[in-house]
Design an enzyme around this catalytic site. Structure first.
Site, PDB file in Angstrom:
ATOM      1  N   LYS A  40       0.806  -1.219   0.000  1.00  0.00           N
ATOM      2  CA  LYS A  40       0.000   0.000   0.000  1.00  0.00           C
ATOM      3  C   LYS A  40       0.843   1.275   0.000  1.00  0.00           C
ATOM      4  O   LYS A  40       0.325   2.358  -0.292  1.00  0.00           O
ATOM      5  CB  LYS A  40      -0.935   0.001   1.212  1.00  0.00           C
ATOM      6  CG  LYS A  40      -2.027  -1.053   1.168  1.00  0.00           C
ATOM      7  CD  LYS A  40      -3.102  -0.726   0.144  1.00  0.00           C
ATOM      8  CE  LYS A  40      -4.290  -1.676   0.278  1.00  0.00           C
ATOM      9  NZ  LYS A  40      -5.377  -1.339  -0.659  1.00  0.00           N
ATOM     10  N   SER A 271      -2.478 -12.273   3.571  1.00  0.00           N
ATOM     11  CA  SER A 271      -2.768 -12.042   2.145  1.00  0.00           C
ATOM     12  C   SER A 271      -1.619 -12.536   1.284  1.00  0.00           C
ATOM     13  O   SER A 271      -1.835 -13.068   0.178  1.00  0.00           O
ATOM     14  CB  SER A 271      -3.058 -10.564   1.885  1.00  0.00           C
ATOM     15  OG  SER A 271      -2.043  -9.741   2.409  1.00  0.00           O
TER      16      SER A 271
END
Length: 305
Positions: A40, A271
């Site tokens: 991110k 993830s």
């Protein structure tokens, strides 16, 4: 070199131990090595750069974002370098470690209650409540709302950087596999890869219980893969980019997370493990000598195991 120069250009690493008994090879972008600890950081940097360029953000203005933790850490890091205060709004269902990281990066942290989730399992309804709170704070403080789910800068970051980096380091990549949360990583990277090589396969990863992109429904919104698959279709989702979908169970993800640490030496999050188990499944199902690229999204230090 400043802190922001460390964003992008993560190494692409051959997962030799995990690939040992497979017909092809799995390569992974080591996004857990980003300064904010996750993929991110790329989108966070692009959001702030673009906001300054188009005039929607000024020096000293507060930035607000709803986050599961990773985008918040990235924005906190980037905003501090630009001199903008940052407010992270997060569901209390996300791991306590993420709260500590956000605070360490200088973010003001506001927690919202869970609607139907549970600790470690954040649902779409939990996210909707956090978004509502973030919008209210934005209005009250005359702030800039980063809005990762709707902001095209998130896709731009991966089209301009992640995709090109992959083909620079592995021109012979056959398949790209990534889990879908807000969708920026999968959409932006897949768009670039297919623009250069229309034959490359791009595979989306979802939890078995919340595979809304694959099945159109959510059987159970609660799963352990924080930051992905909230049971919501991302606003910028383009179904033409996904050549297929692979689902993973919580048990498979937990096992792969342990393997990546003990065998491969990468202490990464759920993830990342979901992406790697999906890559493994793809190779076993196709039985071809393929080069698969996936994403190690964030560090395992952000989770309580």
């Amino acid at each position: 070199m400043g802190t922001l120069n460390l964003i992008h250009n993560t190494p692409l690493i051959f997962l030799d131990k995990i690939s040992a008994d497979l017909p092809g090879k799995i390569y992974a972008k080591a996004e857990h090595l980003q300064p904010g600890g996750s993929v991110k950081d790329r989108a966070a940097y692009q959001i702030i750069l673009d906001a300054y360029e188009n005039g929607s953000l000024k020096r000293g203005q507060t930035v607000v974002e709803m986050t599961s933790g990773n985008m918040g850490a990235g924005l906190a890091l980037v905003c501090r370098q630009f001199g903008n205060p940052f407010v992270a709004v997060m569901s209390e269902g996300n791991s306590p470690e993420r709260r500590k990281i956000l605070s360490a990066f200088g973010a003001e942290l506001i927690l919202t209650k869970q609607v139907d989730g549970s600790p470690g399992m954040v649902t779409g309804a939990d996210i909707a409540l956090a978004i509502e709170a973030a919008n209210e704070i934005t209005q009250k403080r005359n702030a800039f709302y980063a809005d990762q789910f709707n902001n095209p800068s998130c896709i731009k970051a991966h089209f301009n950087h992640t995709g090109p980096e992959i083909l620079r380091d592995l021109p012979e990549a056959d398949v790209f596999i990534a889990s879908v949360g807000s969708g920026g990583t999968f959409i932006g990277t897949s768009k670039y890869l297919k623009s250069v090589n229309p034959g490359i396969k791009c595979i989306a990863v979802e939890p078995e219980s919340a595979a809304i992109l694959k099945t159109g429904k959510v059987n159970d919104p609660k799963h352990i893969i924080q930051g992905t698959a909230y049971g919501l279709i991302p606003p910028h989702w383009d179904e033409a980019l996904a050549d297929d979908f692979i689902t993973v169970s919580d048990e498979e993800v937990m096992d792969m997370k342990k393997r990546l640490s003990s065998e491969q030496g990468f202490y990464v999050g759920y993830s990342a493990a979901a992406n790697v188990i999906a890559a493994q499944k793809y190779l076993l199902a196709n039985e071809k000598t393929l080069n698969i690229v996936t994403i190690l999204c964030d560090s395992g230090y952000k989770y309580c195991d």
